[in-house]
Design an enzyme around this catalytic site. Structure first.
Site, PDB file in Angstrom:
ATOM      1  N   THR A   1      24.009  11.967  70.348  1.00 13.33           N
ATOM      2  CA  THR A   1      23.608  12.205  71.726  1.00 13.33           C
ATOM      3  C   THR A   1      24.480  13.322  72.254  1.00 13.33           C
ATOM      4  OG1 THR A   1      25.128  10.557  72.608  1.00 13.33           O
ATOM      5  CG2 THR A   1      22.872   9.834  72.197  1.00 13.33           C
ATOM      6  N   SER A   2      24.036  13.920  73.352  1.00  8.99           N
ATOM      7  CA  SER A   2      24.751  15.066  73.898  1.00  8.99           C
ATOM      8  C   SER A   2      25.886  14.687  74.834  1.00  8.99           C
ATOM      9  CB  SER A   2      23.787  15.987  74.647  1.00  8.99           C
ATOM     10  OG  SER A   2      22.796  16.458  73.779  1.00  8.99           O
ATOM     11  N   THR A   3      25.732  13.586  75.563  1.00  4.08           N
ATOM     12  CA  THR A   3      26.718  13.266  76.594  1.00  4.08           C
ATOM     13  C   THR A   3      27.104  11.801  76.556  1.00  4.08           C
ATOM     14  OG1 THR A   3      25.057  12.688  78.232  1.00  4.08           O
ATOM     15  CG2 THR A   3      25.717  15.004  78.136  1.00  4.08           C
TER      16      THR A   3
ATOM     17  N   GLN B   1      24.621   9.117  77.709  1.00  8.06           N
ATOM     18  CA  GLN B   1      23.551   8.701  76.815  1.00  8.06           C
ATOM     19  C   GLN B   1      24.016   7.649  75.817  1.00  8.06           C
ATOM     20  OE1 GLN B   1      22.579  12.624  75.314  1.00  8.06           O
ATOM     21  NE2 GLN B   1      20.818  12.774  76.662  1.00  8.06           N
TER      22      GLN B   1
END
Length: 190
Positions: free
Chosen positions: A8-10, A13
């Site tokens: 996931t990016s962040t 998430q």
């Protein structure tokens, strides 16, 4: 062996990462690499997964965008996996490169991506030609020509091409071309 990769990016998430890991475990992945990092950032766990897999293994991801930032990047990864005799399973697309159908689907995706890129380049060339005919396009300015005097001055002081390039933030080849075009005394190449 099935090897999973989740991303996931962040931090926000977290639930998405947990869901990916849960799904990969349910699919039978014996080893799972996961990380929270932007697709454009350095992805240490992806590299670790690509190093870990061995001939006969299958790398499993829940979605293509969790693995690659672009189709071109996807093909780089697929190439690395194929070189090691490793398959790829992209769950949401139903693509499994260990099957003839999966290989066909990946090839078709690659063909579509190449077609899209060719079309984009053709439109770009057409746009540039139109802008040139209207006198609006001059191209990128040759930045190295603006630094020729500095290059020659530093070379006259006995500075090496490598040091000149580093100081001016340009390539060593550019320094060399500038010095040889001007028939200046070429400094040492290191």
């Amino acid at each position: 062996m099935l090897v999973g990769y989740a991303r996931t990016s962040t931090l926000e998430q977290e639930a998405g990462l947990e869901a990916q890991v849960r799904d990969l475990k349910a699919l039978g992945c014996e080893r799972i690499f996961s990380e929270r990092v932007s697709s454009i950032g350095r992805r240490a766990e992806l590299e670790a997964a690509l190093d870990f897999v061995r001939e006969g293994d299958v790398l499993v991801v829940t979605k293509m965008d969790r693995l690659a930032r672009s189709v071109r990047h996807m093909w780089e990864i697929v190439g690395r996996l194929q070189a090691k005799g490793v398959g790829l399973n992209i769950v949401n697309l139903g693509i499994d490169t260990t099957t003839p159908t999966g290989k066909l689907m990946m090839t078709m995706l690659g063909g579509v991506a190449e077609f899209e890129r060719d079309m984009m380049l053709e439109r770009q060339r057409e746009g540039i030609a139109k802008a040139k005919s209207e006198g609006k396009y001059k191209g990128r300015p040759a930045t190295i020509q603006t630094k020729a005097d500095e290059i020659n001055a530093l070379a006259a002081q006995g500075m090496s091409m490598g040091k000149i390039a580093a100081q001016l933030g340009i390539g060593k080849g550019s320094v060399h071309r500038t010095l040889t075009r001007g028939n200046s005394r070429s400094p040492r190449s290191s």
